[in-house]
Design an enzyme around this catalytic site. Structure first.
Site, PDB file in Angstrom:
ATOM      1  CE  LYS A  72     -16.157  -3.458  -0.178  1.00 41.12           C
ATOM      2  NZ  LYS A  72     -16.903  -3.536   1.160  1.00 41.12           N
TER       3      LYS A  72
ATOM      4  CE  LYS B 231      -8.597  -9.635  -1.829  1.00 40.93           C
ATOM      5  NZ  LYS B 231      -8.025  -9.613  -0.674  1.00 40.93           N
TER       6      LYS B 231
ATOM      7  CE  LYS C  18      -4.227  -1.795   1.967  1.00 41.59           C
ATOM      8  NZ  LYS C  18      -5.400  -1.835   3.068  1.00 41.59           N
TER       9      LYS C  18
END
Length: 355
Positions: free
Chosen positions: A225, A222, A139
């Site tokens: 959202k 994956k 990240k």
């Protein structure tokens, strides 16, 4: 001491207390449902049946499920959206089968012990280890250090506090969270050794046996959202027509044969994995069922089983939101969770010398 071994093997009788949390980042998608929530519901029901009292009641304190809103702050969400997402997530969990009469369901920030224990554990956590955590490296990749928030760096410490605050014996996690659970175990060992106590037990994982649900547009990513393409995911709030259309448009390949080959045919393997999960058949059995059938037939069958399960969940979610019961569930859940948490926190504070 570091990387203490963990094993996913367990029986219901081994479980003393379960804790797990999920970030309130909007309506759950199929990956959230299959990868986490469905497993939670199964554990809840199995545990209730195992420990049911003679009068039909059971101890809810064995099961704690949490909307981890403090963790969600690491992505700097819009405050209004976050408030709505918390209610949405809790209503969704209830619609999927998490029952506040069987489990403690609450909002992380409403139980202050999470933050208080996290600070104490921060004072024991090695920075070098935190910097090597896979999720942090992924990240923070490509970002300047001044643009990386401390919350993202210390995320595993808060997650450790979440678990140890309730002395959970078992934690349902995906493979991508096993490293964080190992970190929690190591912090528990460090605390126990430093202060010569046996306060913290070592939590073990419960890893669900299910296919990893990938994007409908890219079988190597994956389902998420954050993907800008809405067609990449199925939400538990989707209508039957939306589900049919998304599966119909789901990417496959030019090979007309039906095989389960995640490495070479990831998109088709993803669809077969979804069908396998809902029908509780092995992927191999699903392939046998689809032999001699075209991909349109395969997609129709997959759509049928998803619609049958997901559409009723979506309708129940909508009912719960309209009934306005979420706030009361969170209030009662936070009160119950705080009762447990404060006992642990009092002991920790006494042991470290601040009480």
């Amino acid at each position: 001491k570091l990387n203490s071994p963990i094993t996913p093997h367990f029986t219901i009788k081994m479980i003393k207390r379960v804790f797990s949390g999920i970030q309130p980042t909007g309506t759950p998608h199929l990956g959230n449902y299959i990868g986490a929530i469905k497993n939670w519901v199964n554990i809840q029901n199995d545990l209730v049946n195992q420990y049911r009292n003679t009068n039909g009641t059971h101890d809810r304190s064995r099961l704690l499920f949490c909307a981890v809103d403090l963790h969600a702050l690491t992505s700097s969400p819009d405050p209004k959206v976050l408030r709505e997402s918390i209610n949405d997530m809790v209503a969704s969990l209830m619609a999927c089968g998490i029952d506040p009469k069987k489990s403690i369901l609450y909002q992380q920030s409403m139980v202050t012990g999470h933050s208080e224990l996290a600070w104490i554990l921060n004072c024991l956590a090695p920075m070098g280890r935190l910097g090597r955590m896979t999720q942090f490296k992924e990240k923070s990749a490509g970002k300047l250090s001044e643009n990386i928030c401390l919350g993202l760096f210390s995320y595993p410490v808060l997650m450790s506090a979440d678990i140890l605050l309730f002395n959970a014996s078992h934690v349902p996690v995906g493979n991508d969270q096993k490293q964080h659970l190992e970190f929690a175990r190591d912090l528990a060992i460090t605390f126990n050794d430093k202060f010569k106590t046996s306060l913290f037990s070592l939590p073990s994982p419960i890893i669900g046996e299910h296919a990893r649900i990938m994007s409908l547009r890219d079988g190597k990513c994956k389902m998420s959202k954050s993907d800008p393409a809405e067609s990449s995911r199925i939400l538990i709030s989707d209508s039957a027509d939306q589900i049919w259309l998304k599966i119909k448009k789901a990417k496959t390949d030019n090979d007309d044969s039906i095989t389960y080959d995640p490495e070479n045919r990831p998109e088709l393997a993803n669809l077969i994995g979804i069908y396998s999960t809902f029908t509780e058949k092995s992927c191999e059995k699903c392939v046998e069922e689809f032999q001699g059938k075209g991909k349109l037939y395969v997609k129709e069958k997959i759509s049928e089983v998803i619609v049958e399960k997901i559409v009723p969940i979506g309708k129940e979610r909508e009912r719960i939101l309209n009934d306005g019961v979420v706030n009361q569930v969170l209030k009662e859940g936070a009160e119950r969770a705080s009762e447990i948490a404060q006992k642990t926190l009092y002991e920790v504070q006494s042991i470290v010398g601040i009480r």
